[in-house]
Design a protein around this motif. Structure first.
Motif, mmCIF file in Angstrom:
data_model
loop_
_atom_site.group_PDB
_atom_site.id
_atom_site.type_symbol
_atom_site.label_atom_id
_atom_site.label_comp_id
_atom_site.label_asym_id
_atom_site.label_seq_id
_atom_site.Cartn_x
_atom_site.Cartn_y
_atom_site.Cartn_z
ATOM 1 N N TRP A 44 17.558 -3.087 -21.277
ATOM 2 C CA TRP A 44 17.329 -4.511 -21.410
ATOM 3 C C TRP A 44 18.504 -5.253 -22.028
ATOM 4 O O TRP A 44 19.251 -4.706 -22.832
ATOM 5 N N CYS A 46 18.928 -8.899 -24.166
ATOM 6 C CA CYS A 46 18.220 -9.998 -24.831
ATOM 7 C C CYS A 46 19.192 -11.150 -25.053
ATOM 8 O O CYS A 46 20.251 -10.969 -25.650
ATOM 9 N N VAL A 74 14.478 -11.914 -22.154
ATOM 10 C CA VAL A 74 14.761 -10.485 -21.981
ATOM 11 C C VAL A 74 14.895 -10.213 -20.493
ATOM 12 O O VAL A 74 13.997 -10.519 -19.717
ATOM 13 N N PRO A 76 16.208 -7.288 -17.395
ATOM 14 C CA PRO A 76 16.527 -5.871 -17.153
ATOM 15 C C PRO A 76 17.997 -5.716 -16.755
ATOM 16 O O PRO A 76 18.529 -6.502 -15.969
#
Length: 90
Positions: A44, A46, A74, A76
């Motif tokens: 991930w 952020c 967030v 991927p």
């Protein structure tokens, strides 16, 4: 056609090199997001995304309410196509 996602290791190292910087991220589906890189792990990314403060909530039942300046987004790592630095003016 949208750009293909790049390898996760390359994407992670690029995101880590831009840690705490204002960036623009392009997802594989074509959407672009801008924000400050807060955290990166194996799966991930952020971002702290600048948000608009809702002025009406400032006078609601929780007065004095302090609106957030940033919201967390967030994403991927596998779905990122590009990341680039943006100029940040305060």
């Amino acid at each position: 056609m949208y750009p293909k996602p790049v390898a996760k290791k390359v994407t992670k190292s690029l995101c880590e090199s831009h840690m705490h910087r204002y960036v623009e991220v392009q997802a594989a589906d074509g959407y672009c997001y801008d924000g400050i890189v807060e955290h990166v792990d194996d799966e991930w990314l952020c971002l702290a995304v600048p948000g608009m403060a809702d002025q009406m909530r400032a006078f609601g039942p929780f007065y004095p309410y302090r609106p957030r300046r940033f919201n967390r987004l967030v994403l991927p790592l596998a779905g990122l196509a590009a990341i680039s630095l943006l100029p940040y003016y305060w």
